[in-house]
Design a protein around this motif. Structure first.
Motif, mmCIF file in Angstrom:
data_model
loop_
_atom_site.group_PDB
_atom_site.id
_atom_site.type_symbol
_atom_site.label_atom_id
_atom_site.label_comp_id
_atom_site.label_asym_id
_atom_site.label_seq_id
_atom_site.Cartn_x
_atom_site.Cartn_y
_atom_site.Cartn_z
ATOM 1 N N GLY A 179 -15.871 7.239 -5.175
ATOM 2 C CA GLY A 179 -14.512 7.731 -5.221
ATOM 3 C C GLY A 179 -14.404 9.020 -6.005
ATOM 4 N N GLY A 203 -9.463 3.741 -8.689
ATOM 5 C CA GLY A 203 -9.015 3.176 -7.434
ATOM 6 C C GLY A 203 -8.407 1.788 -7.523
ATOM 7 N N TRP A 249 -14.839 2.026 -6.172
ATOM 8 C CA TRP A 249 -13.632 2.808 -6.476
ATOM 9 C C TRP A 249 -12.820 2.133 -7.585
ATOM 10 C CZ3 TRP A 249 -10.841 4.817 -1.439
ATOM 11 C CH2 TRP A 249 -11.760 5.555 -0.657
ATOM 12 N N THR A 296 -7.349 3.061 -2.209
ATOM 13 C CA THR A 296 -6.961 4.429 -2.578
ATOM 14 C C THR A 296 -7.550 4.755 -3.937
ATOM 15 O OG1 THR A 296 -5.071 5.927 -2.755
ATOM 16 C CG2 THR A 296 -4.816 3.734 -3.722
ATOM 17 N N ASP A 297 -7.783 6.037 -4.177
ATOM 18 C CA ASP A 297 -8.335 6.492 -5.457
ATOM 19 C C ASP A 297 -7.823 7.905 -5.716
ATOM 20 O OD1 ASP A 297 -9.750 6.438 -7.797
ATOM 21 O OD2 ASP A 297 -11.694 6.858 -6.904
#
Length: 369
Positions: free
Chosen positions: A288, A227, A221, A366-367
């Motif tokens: 991702g 990400g 990611w 997170t992405d």
């Protein structure tokens, strides 16, 4: 080909020849295109579209002839393209029977066309799909031979462990594919912070080695998409009770939980080790927002490396030890409506608490597209 506005006629020609039984034509066309465009092929969308279609035509139609031509296409077109080899292994394991793939591991000219990397990936792609390697003498003989014991994938067992249950695998077809995403924004009821008056003293024991290992499953990611990730390891002076975990989390200084407040509440829920593994495997294997991940074999490896780090086990330890420790830990998933989490589709928050509740580890990722 670069001048084509559409490539459907090329697709149709290949499908027509395949329907007539001319399987070799499909591979020949792909090899000829690879020879023609060479190193510039990756920048030509028409080439990428046609090559992928040809590979899917061969891998999604069961039969030894189709599988042999698929291996020939990959081996001749891009023998050093590791991503293509991993992708091809995933397609072959999905579209072909173990019997039709035996030639890859047996003797003869057909085997010579397959690289060791393709064989290694194919073994674990089949394991992920529940194939019993021990039931195929040729495959087992290769997979247990000493010459490949130093390969990274050789660390993993030749059958699914309990914690792996049913891995979330993609569903392929000639026209494309789909997969499930066992992660995302945590929108459950927020927890009330500040209700616990006493929290244990925390010592941050995070090392670069730990952070890298814990984030193995989401490395793709950050390296290939938009990400970011964050990992931490902490020793506690006294055990933390489950009800104190939310308050403890927000005191750790994690960027992902910065400015958590009554309006940006923390969502935290307990989960099984199996759920944590599924999240990590999906993140590693399917990727991702802007990449395709590591596919099954290396996705499995990355997931286990992350689980090992989060469980406090050296990555060199046997997978059986990693699984035992993982199942002994308490696991929690979390999320928060902070600016750090993109809250689109690719959000992971995991906490593991060691037996005795004197050590905890955190991974967030997170992405976005």
């Amino acid at each position: 080909m670069p001048d084509l506005k559409r490539v459907t006629e090329v697709w149709d020609t290949a499908e027509h020849r395949l329907a007539q039984g001319d399987v070799a034509f499909v591979a020949d066309l792909g090899i000829a295109l690879a020879d023609r465009y060479g190193s510039s092929a990756a920048r030509i969308w028409q080439y990428r579209s046609v090559f992928d279609r040809l590979l899917r035509l061969l891998t999604m139609a069961p039969g030894p002839g189709h599988a042999e031509q698929a291996v020939r296409l990959v081996s001749a077109a891009s023998p050093d393209n590791r991503k293509l080899v991993r992708y091809a292994a995933s397609l072959l394991a999905e579209g072909q029977t173990p019997h039709d793939l035996t030639f890859v591991f047996a003797g003869g000219s057909s085997r010579a066309a397959a690289s060791e990397e393709l064989r290694a990936c194919l073994v674990h792609e089949m394991v992920l799909r529940g194939v019993m390697i021990a039931e195929s003498p040729a495959i087992e003989a290769w997979a247990t031979s000493p010459h490949w014991r130093h390969h990274p994938l050789a660390w993993m067992p030749l059958e699914l462990s309990v914690i792996e249950e049913k891995p979330p695998l993609p569903s392929y077809s000639v026209g494309g594919g789909s997969y499930s995403m066992p992660y995302g924004p945590q929108d459950g009821p927020g927890v009330t912070l500040g209700s616990v008056t006493h929290l244990p003293q925390v010592t941050d024991t995070t090392t670069e080695e730990f952070s890298e290992a814990a984030a193995a499953a989401v490395a793709n990611w950050t390296e290939e998409s938009n990400g970011r990730s964050e990992a931490g390891m902490y020793d506690l002076a006294e055990p933390v009770e489950p009800e104190g975990l939310p308050d403890l989390l927000v005191t750790l200084g994690l960027e992902c939980l910065s400015r958590v407040s009554p309006r940006k509440r923390l969502a935290l829920s307990s989960c099984r080790a199996e759920h944590a593994w599924r999240m990590l495997f999906a993140a590693a294997s399917t990727g991702g927002a802007y990449n395709n991940g590591e596919y099954g074999a290396y996705g499995r490896l990355a997931a286990w490396r992350s689980v090992a780090a989060l469980s406090g086990v050296p990555t060199a330890a046997p997978v059986s030890e990693v699984e035992e420790n993982a199942q002994a830990c308490g696991w929690y998933s979390f999320g928060a409506a902070t600016k750090w989490f993109e809250r689109v589709a690719w959000d992971i928050g995991l906490v593991s608490v060691a037996p005795g509740a004197r050590r905890m580890a955190v991974l967030a990722a997170t992405d976005t597209d």
